[in-house]
Each structure stands twice: as structure tokens, then as C-alpha cells.
Design a protein around this motif. Structure first.
Motif, PDB file in Angstrom:
ATOM      1  N   ALA A 504       0.838  -1.213   0.000  1.00  0.00           N
ATOM      2  CA  ALA A 504       0.000   0.000   0.000  1.00  0.00           C
ATOM      3  C   ALA A 504       0.864   1.251   0.000  1.00  0.00           C
ATOM      4  N   HIS A 505       1.994   1.196   0.691  1.00  0.00           N
ATOM      5  CA  HIS A 505       2.930   2.319   0.707  1.00  0.00           C
ATOM      6  C   HIS A 505       3.514   2.520  -0.688  1.00  0.00           C
ATOM      7  N   ARG A 506       3.932   1.422  -1.336  1.00  0.00           N
ATOM      8  CA  ARG A 506       4.478   1.535  -2.688  1.00  0.00           C
ATOM      9  C   ARG A 506       3.446   2.086  -3.656  1.00  0.00           C
ATOM     10  N   ARG A 507       2.203   1.678  -3.504  1.00  0.00           N
ATOM     11  CA  ARG A 507       1.169   2.186  -4.404  1.00  0.00           C
ATOM     12  C   ARG A 507       1.021   3.696  -4.269  1.00  0.00           C
ATOM     13  N   ARG A 508       1.099   4.205  -3.048  1.00  0.00           N
ATOM     14  CA  ARG A 508       1.017   5.664  -2.856  1.00  0.00           C
ATOM     15  C   ARG A 508       2.208   6.362  -3.493  1.00  0.00           C
ATOM     16  N   ILE A 509       3.384   5.760  -3.348  1.00  0.00           N
ATOM     17  CA  ILE A 509       4.573   6.356  -3.954  1.00  0.00           C
ATOM     18  C   ILE A 509       4.444   6.371  -5.473  1.00  0.00           C
ATOM     19  N   ALA A 511       1.703   6.303  -7.250  1.00  0.00           N
ATOM     20  CA  ALA A 511       0.684   7.299  -7.626  1.00  0.00           C
ATOM     21  C   ALA A 511       1.267   8.705  -7.590  1.00  0.00           C
ATOM     22  N   ASP A 512       2.107   8.990  -6.595  1.00  0.00           N
ATOM     23  CA  ASP A 512       2.756  10.298  -6.504  1.00  0.00           C
ATOM     24  C   ASP A 512       3.720  10.501  -7.671  1.00  0.00           C
ATOM     25  N   GLU A 515       1.753  11.360 -10.762  1.00  0.00           N
ATOM     26  CA  GLU A 515       1.255  12.741 -10.701  1.00  0.00           C
ATOM     27  C   GLU A 515       2.378  13.720 -10.989  1.00  0.00           C
ATOM     28  N   GLU A 670      -1.151   2.348   9.190  1.00  0.00           N
ATOM     29  CA  GLU A 670      -2.343   2.992   8.634  1.00  0.00           C
ATOM     30  C   GLU A 670      -3.591   2.486   9.351  1.00  0.00           C
ATOM     31  N   TYR A 697      -0.276  -4.513   3.689  1.00  0.00           N
ATOM     32  CA  TYR A 697       0.538  -3.875   4.729  1.00  0.00           C
ATOM     33  C   TYR A 697       1.640  -4.811   5.224  1.00  0.00           C
ATOM     34  N   GLU A 739       9.944   5.834   6.328  1.00  0.00           N
ATOM     35  CA  GLU A 739       9.135   6.288   5.198  1.00  0.00           C
ATOM     36  C   GLU A 739       9.902   6.152   3.886  1.00  0.00           C
TER      37      GLU A 739
END
Length: 758
Positions: A504-509, A511-512, A515, A670, A697, A739
Motif C-alpha cells: 500500500a505504501h508503494r502504491r502511494r509512492i 501514484a505520486d 502525478e 495505517e 501492509y 518512510e
């Protein structure tokens, strides 16, 4: 009642609640039901009679009077798995011996797992031959004398599974399939008995793929129609998709699908699978992916695409093992993980192939449901070379004997038909994509540029002049050090991506990153090879540490992926990293890449890729690609003089796609993860449901390092009374997860601060 005697009346297979035994299951009932269930599973494989015999005789040893004491709750050890195999072998005549042996492996192993035929070094009683030799029959002679065994129909089925050039291996696969039918039937009948006894039902009902296909194909068509067709790339993708789907009428068997990265091969392969299954009656679609880092992404795409059809996609991999003894989460998805009953299964290469070579009953239950499937091997080049030849033999056997169509889907087709592989796959005329050579030219969006040595300082300087760029290196240690150097130089947008971060952390990275790339913001990514397959990123430029050509081509697919920039300006610079060690196998791959460069100016051309693979195979030789595992399955000159001598258990131990045992640690930083961890203490919440909720996670780490983390207070097993050692959770205040760099378990050697407090 004297010891060794049981009450007058029928023998029983399973005990119930009532003292008068009126709710117990008799042995005759269990054997008959298991035989019919096994035969039904075997029918789809052409092994109905062999499976029926396995079911009918697997628990013959429960006629032992001592087994009644086991059912009464006494602590008595009774071998009930040898008697049935011994009976078959004793009754077999001539060629029937092969059928008896093949079925016998399964009967002997229906609890303990498939045995080897002969004892290995240091082993005593575990092999088939030793168990048969040492068996002392405790069953009443009248019962044994009344047993009627007919092996000829099973022999007839089995003989049809043999080919002259691969008879031993073919025979071993037939044995695995019979075993799968048996253990699944045995479990299902036992489960049905106890669910009735307890007044509950097991939710195992999945719709059949054939009934779903009209709706699934309509959903797929609607999804593809939603893509804007105005760009040249999307027009080309639509053309490729149309051509591939038109090949669905081809006879089932082996296929290649060679499409450069960005050409839409994932969805194209799914479209082919749907159409091919509709045309030829396949029972399910199995999509196998090499990396756990992208399986949830692919499963999410499929689930969203087919959301209107209900619950049709099963995601199964081993981030958290839901197959531990005593873990009784009986939710529907967990039950489906046991036997892959879902119409669409998204899994990993590890789960698929290690199951196909497994010995444990729990892992083998699904094998009979693999038969009759369309199997898409995404990124087929990622099959590990030390296990390549047994994996290819298994692929070939599934296509030849068990109604499977297998699609080798990749941008870097790994030449599995090469003469360097001796018994390579027969792939001529089975390419699904339109003219891969021309397609590679039309989809060319980047150049590969050799650069020689580049120290970290040179890479930092290169990124200084490239506000958006990626660097891929060969080790997590190098990636972290380079990331720190980039950040230390004050460059904006430094990002570090590693498998040490939970999904889930990698997915946020990611996605960032997308962007940033879209908006033009600085984005300087440092990563390992985890982004080379299945991660949809589009950088203007990239740098790749020397590696195998397959990795370099995959990395090039992250440069100018959408074709929005001139190809001549979109470069992947390949460099050597002085002072950085690489594994011995990678040194060989790098050497072959350099050699290929001397013969091919364009490293991205299919001809260069094939040349590289053939030289890798020639250099390795069969012995380093798992050929001894294939040759271990021999059975003599012919059926009449044959003797199987199969090392099932040894092979299961040797066929490990991941050398170091990796185990999960949950990082509950999270809210969703914390809520699921809290539910670990709630008995009514199934373990399978919690495992899937926590999978995003988790970080996989070496088993020995997790033991250190637990011992030093950095992590602990939660709710062990309910869940055993299934859920290991990182301590809430642990400093081991960061992080930027994820979980650095090397710090597990030190006591956690809380352990130091008095």
C-alpha cells in the motif's frame, strides 16, 4: 473389550457426537463418497477410474481395529494410509503394477504428502518402498480377502498420458493429478460430514466460467471501447488487440504473445483468454504473475473490469500464508484458495509452479482444477533459469494431456523453443501478435545507449540535468545509498522505491510519481528491478545498471512509454557500477548482454533478444537449468518392465522459486491495517479475511530475521491462541520501518527500546 478389538458392527471413518454412534460416518460411506467425488474430478482429466480407485482404497487401513480407539479419543498412533497401497500392489499383475504404484503414491501420501519411492540419505520409513516393506497388516484376513480391485481400466487411462520422449515425466504428472483428485475429494467429503453434523454450510459455490463468459466478454468490450481512440498509440493497441482476439479460434495448446511494453499485452491476453475459453470450453482462466509487487494491481484491474458480474476473481499468493494447520478461517475466498474453484484466478508464478511440483496435500488439492484452464504466464521470461527445464516440461504436459492452453506473454520472448534447451516447447506458428518484428519497430519509443562506468557521483550529476529521470540498480543497498546521495545533493523530487516498503505504501509512492510526471514536477526515482515489469510509469530518460538484456528491455519500457516524446531524445543509458558486487548468475547475464551488443546494434529488436536468450541457455547448459529434476522421473523401458522410482518429496523440496524462506511482517501504521490487527483477537472473524485485509501492509523478510525481530521485541505474533504464528506485527513504536526506505530488518539484532526499560 480387549485391546486391539473394536465393537461389533461396521468400521467408522469419522466420529460424531452421540455415544450410540448413530451420527458417525461409516468407513463404507466415506470410501464410496470419496471414490465418486474423486472420479468426478478425474473425469475432466481422463483419469476417472484411477481417481476412483484412489478414493475407494485410500482409507482401507481404517479397518485396523486400533483405529476405533483413535476415534474414541485415545492417544494411539495408527498408520491407516499404507494398507490400501499395499493391497493394490499385491493384487497388481504385469503392467498393472504401474497403475498400482501411481495410485499408491497418492494413497500413501493423502495425509503426510507424496513420498519418494526409495529412501534418501538419512531417511528411514518415509519412502513408498520402505513403508510397503515394513507394513504388518492388522486387518482381518476376511476383510482383505473380500476386497475386489480392478486396475485394467485405470491402466488404460494412464497409458494414454505417456509419450515416448517424455514418458517418465508424463507419468509423474498423471500421479500428481490422481493425488489431487484424491485429496480434494477426501477433504470435501470429510468437510461435508462435519458441516452437516454442526448444522452449518461451507460457502464454496462459484459460478461456472462458461455461464459467465457472455457477460464477461461484454464487460471487456465495454471497457476497451472506453479508451480514447484518437492517439496513434491507442489506435495501434486496438489493432493489436483485434488481431490477437481473432486467434482465439486456433486449437488449444501453447501460444506466444510478443508485444513490446506499452502495447497493451495484459488486456490483450485477457481478451484472448475470454474468447478462447468461450470457443473451446475451458473451465477457468489463470493469470500468473512473477512478482507479488504487482499482483494486487492486476487483480484490482480485473475485479474492477468485471465488477458487474459479482464475485468472480480470486487473488491468491503467499504474502500471508492462509494454509497453516489449525487456522480455521472458513470464508469463501479462503476455501477457494485451497482448490482454485473460482472462474478467474490471479496468482504468482511461485504459487502456480510450486503447487505443480508440491508434495503436500494442501498445496496439491488445486491441481485438478488447473486442468482445462487458459493459463496466461505474464512476463514469461521471469521463470527462474535454475528451474526452467522442469517448469517447461510441466507446461508441455499440461497442454498435451490436460486440456490447458498456455500463453507465454512478454515483451522479451524467452526462446523456449530453442534447440539449446534440448526438449524445448513446440511453438512454431503459435504467435498471437501480428508480426512481432514489425510491431517492435512501430512501438519503438526509446533508445538504449551504452555508457561504460558511472560512479554514484556521475549518476547524481546526470540527474541534476534531468528533473525527471529514473535510475535502476541491482541491489537494495546500492539503491538506498544512491538515493541518499541524490537527496544530499539537494536535488528536488528524490524518490526511493523498494520491496522493503509494504504494497500500500508503494502504491502511494507510484501514484505520486505518476502525478509528478504528469504535472512536470521534479521526479528523480531510484529503484531496483521491481519497477521493470507491470508498473506503468513514463519517464523522459532513464539509467540502468548493467544486467541481463531481458531486464534492460523491460527498463526501456518505462522510458517514453506513451510515445509523447521523440524516440531519439528518450534514452535508457546502460552503465556499469564500479565497486558494486553482483551475484555470479548476473555476471553471466551481463557478459551475454555485452556479447549481444557486438552482434546487434539494436538491443530492443526481437532478433537481439532471442540471440541473447539462446546464448544464455547455451552457456548455462541443461545441468544448471534443472534437467536433473526432469531426469529423476524415470520408469524403465516400458509399462510391462517398468518401475516408477519417483522422488516426489525430494523434488518438492528442491523446486523452490525463492531460495531463502521469506515470511511476512505486518506494518500497521495505517488505520485500515490497525483495524484489521485489532480484529485478530475476534474469534468470529475468519483468518483468511484478515490475511487478505492485511496483505497490502506486509513486507516479506527472511525467516531468521523475523525470529530476531520477535526475540528482540521489534515484532510479535498477535492473538497466538486464535491464529498461531500466522500474523506477525511490527511493534507500534519500532524504528525499523522508515518512510523513505521501508523495513530495515538488519536492526533486529538490537533490542527494542521498550525491552531496555526497567
Amino acid at each position: 473389550m480387549r485391546e486391539g478389538q473394536r465393537p461389533a458392527g461396521p468400521a467408522f471413518a469419522h466420529s460424531g457426537n452421540l455415544d450410540d454412534r448413530s451420527d458417525w460416518q461409516t468407513l463404507a460411506e466415506h470410501l464410496a463418497a470419496t471414490a465418486e467425488l474423486a472420479a468426478a474430478r478425474g473425469a475432466a482429466l481422463g483419469l476417472a477410474e484411477a481417481a476412483r480407485i484412489a478414493g475407494a482404497w485410500h482409507d482401507f487401513g481404517k479397518h485396523d481395529p486400533a483405529f476405533d480407539r483413535v476415534l474414541r479419543g485415545e492417544n494411539v498412533r495408527v498408520d491407516h494410509s499404507t494398507a490400501g497401497a499395499k493391497l493394490l500392489l499385491d493384487r497388481a499383475k504385469g503392467e498393472e503394477r504401474i497403475a498400482a504404484e501411481l495410485i499408491g503414491y497418492g494413497i500413501l501420501g493423502h495425509h503426510a504428502g507424496l513420498p519418494d519411492a526409495e529412501p534418501g540419505e538419512g531417511s528411514t520409513e518415509g519412502s513408498m518402498n520402505r513403508r510397503i516393506e515394513m507394513f504388518r497388516d492388522p486387518i482381518a484376513p476376511a476383510i482383505t480377502a473380500g476386497a475386489v480391485v480392478e486396475l485394467i481400466p485405470a491402466l488404460s487411462e494412464i497409458s494414454k498420458k505417456l509419450r515416448k520422449e517424455s514418458g517418465g515425466f508424463d507419468l509423474s504428472v498423471a500421479g500428481r493429478m490422481i493425488f489431487s483428485c484424491l485429496v480434494d475429494a477426501d477433504f470435501r467429503d470429510t468437510e461435508a460430514f462435519y458441516t452437516r453434523l454442526e448444522g452449518r454450510e461451507a460457502d464454496r459455490d462459484w459460478p461456472a466460467l462458461r455461464d459467465l463468459l457472455p457477460g464477461l466478454r461484454a464487460a471487456f468490450d465495454a471497457h476497451m471501447a472506453g479508451f480514447p481512440a484518437k492517439t496513434d498509440l491507442n489506435l495501434l493497441r486496438a489493432e493489436v488487440l483485434q488481431h490477437i482476439r481473432a486467434q482465439a479460434a486456433l486449437p488449444p495448446g501453447l501460444f506466444t504473445l510478443t508485444v513490446p511494453t506499452g502495447g497493451g499485452k495484459t488486456l490483450a491476453s485477457l481478451g484472448f483468454a475470454l474468447d478462447h475459453a468461450a470457443r473451446h470450453g475451458h473451465r477457468r482462466i489463470i493469470y500468473a504473475i512473477p512478482y507479488t509487487s504487482i499482483i494486487d494491481q492486476t487483480a484490482a484491474i480485473f475485479k474492477d473490469l468485471f465488477k458487474g458480474a459479482g464475485d468472480v476473481v480470486l487473488e491468491h499468493h503467499s504474502a500471508i500464508d492462509t494454509d497453516k494447520p489449525g487456522q480455521e478461517g472458513r470464508d469463501k475466498a479462503r476455501l477457494a484458495m485451497e482448490d482454485w474453484a473460482a472462474p478467474i484466478v490471479v496468482t504468482t508464478n511461485v504459487q502456480l509452479f510450486e503447487s505443480l511440483f508440491a508434495a503436500r496435500p494442501s498445496r496439491c488439492r488445486k491441481l485438478h482444477n488447473i486442468a482445462g484452464s487458459v493459463i496466461v504466464l505474464d512476463e514469461a521470461q521471469c521463470l527462474p533459469r535454475p528451474l526452467l527445464l522442469p517448469a517447461l516440461r510441466m507446461i508441455d504436459a499440461l497442454a498435451a494431456h490436460y486440456g490447458c492452453s498456455i500463453v507465454l506473454c512478454t515483451a522479451t520472448q524467452p526462446a523456449f523453443d530453442s534447440q539449446q534447451l534440448e526438449q524445448g516447447l513446440a511453438l512454431e506458428g503459435r504467435e498471437l501478435a501480428p508480426d512481432p518484428e514489425a510491431l517492435a519497430g512501430r512501438l519503438r519509443r526509446a533508445r538504449v545507449v551504452p555508457a561504460g562506468e558511472m560512479e554514484d557521483a556521475a549518476l547524481v550529476e546526470a540527474l541534476h540535468d534531468a528533473p525527471q529521470g529514473m535510475v535502476i540498480v541491482n541491489s537494495r543497498k546500492h539503491a538506498l545509498e544512491l538515493f541518499e546521495a541524490v537527496r544530499g545533493a539537494g536535488l528536488e523530487g528524490a524518490v526511493h522505491l523498494t520491496t522493503r516498503q509494504y504494497p500500500a505504501h508503494r502504491r502511494r509512492i507510484i501514484a505520486d510519481i505518476r502525478e509528478r510526471l504528469k504535472s512536470g514536477a521534479p521526479c528523480r526515482l531510484i529503484a531496483t528491478s521491481l519497477i521493470e515489469a507491470g508498473v506503468d510509469l513514463d519517464f523522459p530518460k532513464g539509467w540502468r545498471a548493467e544486467a541481463g538484456l531481458d531486464s534492460i528491455v523491460q527498463a526501456a519500457g518505462r522510458v517514453n512509454r506513451e510515445g509523447k516524446r521523440p524516440p531519439e531524445d528518450s534514452t535508457l543509458t546502460v552503465f556499469s557500477a564500479p565497486g558494486r558486487s553482483v551475484p555470479a548468475e548476473m555476471k553471466d547475464l551481463i557478459k551475454q548482454t555485452r556479447s549481444t551488443l557486438t552482434r546487434h546494434e539494436d538491443l530492443l529488436a526481437p532478433a537481439a533478444i532471442r540471440d541473447w536468450f539462446e546464448n544464455v541457455y547455451w552457456t548455462a547448459g541443461p545441468g544448471r537449468m534443472g534437467q536433473p529434476m526432469v531426469e529423476a522421473f524415470v520408469f524403465g523401458r516400458n509399462l510391462g518392465a517398468g518401475h516408477t522410482n519417483f522422488p516426489y518429496r525430494t523434488t518438492a523440496e528442491e523446486f523452490r522459486m525463492i531460495d531463502d524462506r521469506m515470511v511476512p511482517v505486518i506494518v500497521a501504521t495505517e488505520e485500515a491495517a490497525r483495524a484489521a490487527v485489532k480484529d485478530l483477537g475476534v474469534e468470529k472473524v475468519p483468518s483468511g479475511k484478515l490475511a487478505r485485509a492485511l496483505q497490502p501492509y506486509t513486507v516479506q523478510i527472511p525467516d531468521r530475521m523475523r525470529a530476531l525481530m520477535v526475540g528482540n521485541g521489534h515484532a510479535s505474533f498477535h492473538a497466538p491462541a486464535l491464529r498461531g504464528d500466522q500474523f506477525c506485527v511490527l511493534a507500534e513504536r519500532s524504528s525499523l520501518y522508515r518512510e523513505e526506505s521501508g523495513l530495515w530488518w538488519e536492526g533486529a539484532d538490537y533490542l527494542d527500546d521498550n525491552q531496555l526499560q526497567i
